[in-house]
Structures are given as C-alpha cells and as structure tokens.
Write an enzyme that holds these catalytic residues in place. Structure first.
Site, mmCIF file in Angstrom:
data_model
loop_
_atom_site.group_PDB
_atom_site.id
_atom_site.type_symbol
_atom_site.label_atom_id
_atom_site.label_comp_id
_atom_site.label_asym_id
_atom_site.label_seq_id
_atom_site.Cartn_x
_atom_site.Cartn_y
_atom_site.Cartn_z
ATOM 1 N N PRO A 201 0.831 -1.214 0.000
ATOM 2 C CA PRO A 201 0.000 0.000 0.000
ATOM 3 C C PRO A 201 0.867 1.266 0.000
ATOM 4 O O PRO A 201 1.751 1.418 0.831
ATOM 5 C CB PRO A 201 -0.800 -0.102 1.299
ATOM 6 C CG PRO A 201 -0.367 -1.330 2.001
ATOM 7 C CD PRO A 201 0.720 -1.987 1.220
ATOM 8 N N GLU A 202 0.618 2.107 -0.974
ATOM 9 C CA GLU A 202 1.342 3.382 -1.070
ATOM 10 C C GLU A 202 0.426 4.496 -0.556
ATOM 11 O O GLU A 202 -0.702 4.244 -0.166
ATOM 12 C CB GLU A 202 1.740 3.632 -2.525
ATOM 13 C CG GLU A 202 2.708 2.605 -3.105
ATOM 14 C CD GLU A 202 4.136 2.815 -2.618
ATOM 15 O OE1 GLU A 202 4.404 3.804 -1.920
ATOM 16 O OE2 GLU A 202 4.978 1.960 -2.933
#
Ligand SMILES: [Zn+2]
Length: 270
Positions: free
Chosen positions: A2-3
C-alpha cells in the site's frame, strides 16, 4: 504494497463508519507485527470517542480524546469495516470494536504496525523525522532544490527519502520522473530549480489522480474479505520495461537503484 494513495483511500473508506463513536473493546489475536501491539492498548482507548482520522505519510492516526493510535499497513496490510458478529479469518490479527461495527486489521506478512502514541504524537520518532506531505503547500520545487544542494545521490532515491518528502514510493517516483522528463539517475544536486518545479507538480498530479481512482473503491471497505484499498491505477511506464514509451515510442529501459527496479525512457528522460 500500500502506497500513499491506498492509505489515503483507506482513511476515507473507514472514517464515516467509526468517527464520533466509542471504542468498546480491542481484540488482539497476533500481537507480533513489525513491532508488538501494546498489551495495554485497551486501557488507553476503552469507552473513548474516535474524534477523527488523520494521515501522515503512510501512517493513519486515529485521534481519541485520550491520545493517538497509529496504524501502518506495512507490505500487505488492509483495514475494513465488518459487522460486530463477523468471524475472523487467518490473517485477521486485530480488531477495534466500536458501538456499531468493528475495524478489522488484516496483514498476511505482518510488516505493519499498531502503536499507541499518546497525547503528543508529533514527538514520536516515526513522525518527527518526516519531511512535508507531497500534497501540502509546503512541498514545492524550491523545497526540493534547496534540499538537493550539491548532493550526488540519484534524484529517484532523493525523492523517495521520507525526510525529503513523504509517501513517494517506487511507483510514483518512477511515474513522476517520467512526466517531468528527468532521468532517475541524474544527481539530485544537478537539476535546475525549474525542473524541480516541474517534478513537484508531477508528483502532486500523479498522487491526486491515484487518490481519485481509489475513490471508486470506497464501498469495498465494508464487509467482504478482499483487500480494500488496493486498486488498479493508470500507469504510464511503471512495470513496462521493453514496451514503447507513450511519448516517443522508444523502448523503455530499466535499471536497479538501491535494489528497486527503475523504468525510464532513455530518450525522454535526461
Ligand atoms: Zn520517450
């Protein structure tokens, strides 16, 4: 992994269901994440109201009257809102029970974190070292130009340094450098102010576009068991080594920078 856009999308997905309600209980099935979930977590937040949820870099900050709870999704974490009577599955390591629903933390690889920061979260060493938020007014081309000074570090590593600007991961660094026409291996101190201004604009536009795309997935945060917050994005060159450059049709190349794959167009990026 997850960015920043996924974390921001998670924040928007869970917030409306739990803000303004009280925590009744905490269930910890597997405390050993990247760091141990504090055993006394419940004592800090039981019967406390969740005031709001902020995001700083890739950290979610759940603010209660009694202090701040930090959640980091690590490599594979996700959050979702479930009914109070729903059964946990294998990687559902922790739950925060609210009045009307529960917030479930799922993390197969267990590199995430759930930590209590107390009343002065900004003093935490996790947060105090962070540079400006990329979407804030503090993040500008001037900021990058000033910090770069005479540094010889490749610009891609420079903009992925959390002390320089937070939340620009490999995907977004790759795409922003392409959009700004800057080679990933150019020395950070060898880039003009004007080009840094173009790069800062590119970073903001790419992140904003990704957050906008994530907005279509907000319903996925309630129930179900997928991975809410992970969404398909429109990427121009990331993961496309050997494909033709969308601007000039030259074959895209890639190289390793700090063990991360870096795709670039040898003609458009100088
Ligand atoms: Zn090109």
């Amino acid at each position: 992994m997850p960015e920043l856009p996924e974390v921001e999308t998670s924040r928007r997905g869970i917030s409306p269901h739990i803000i303004g309600t009280l925590i009744t209980d905490v269930i910890i099935r597997q405390p050993q994440l990247r760091w141990k979930i504090p055993a006394d977590l419940l004592a800090h937040i039981q019967n406390r109201k969740l005031i709001n949820i902020d995001r700083r870099a890739k950290y979610l900050l759940l603010n209660f009257e009694s202090g701040t709870l930090l959640i980091h999704l690590g490599m594979s974490g996700s959050l979702r809102i479930c009914p109070l009577d729903s059964k946990p599955e294998k990687h559902d390591h922790a739950e925060l029970l609210f009045e009307n629903c529960l917030l479930r933390y799922t993390d197969p690889r267990r590199f995430g974190a759930i930590l209590w920061l107390g009343l002065n979260p900004q003093d935490s060493t996790l947060l105090s070292i962070l540079g400006p938020e990329p979407l804030s007014a503090d993040f500008t081309g001037e900021h990058l130009f000033q910090l770069a000074g005479k540094r010889k570090l490749p610009v891609k590593q420079f903009i992925m340094d959390q002390k320089v600007v937070t939340g620009v991961g490999n995907i977004y660094a790759t795409e922003a450098l392409f959009m700004a026409g800057i080679s990933p291996i150019r020395g950070a101190g060898n880039i003009s102010l004007k080009r840094y201004q173009q790069l800062a604009i590119a970073i903001k536009e790419i992140l904003q576009e990704a957050i906008k795309q994530g907005g279509t997935t907000l319903k996925d945060f309630v129930g179900g068991d997928g991975k809410p917050g992970y969404f398909q994005q429109t990427l121009h060159i990331y993961g496309k080594t050997g494909d033709n450059c969308p601007k000039c049709q030259t074959a895209l190349k890639s190289l390793k920078l700090a063990s991360r794959n870096s795709v670039y167009c040898p003609k458009c990026q100088k």
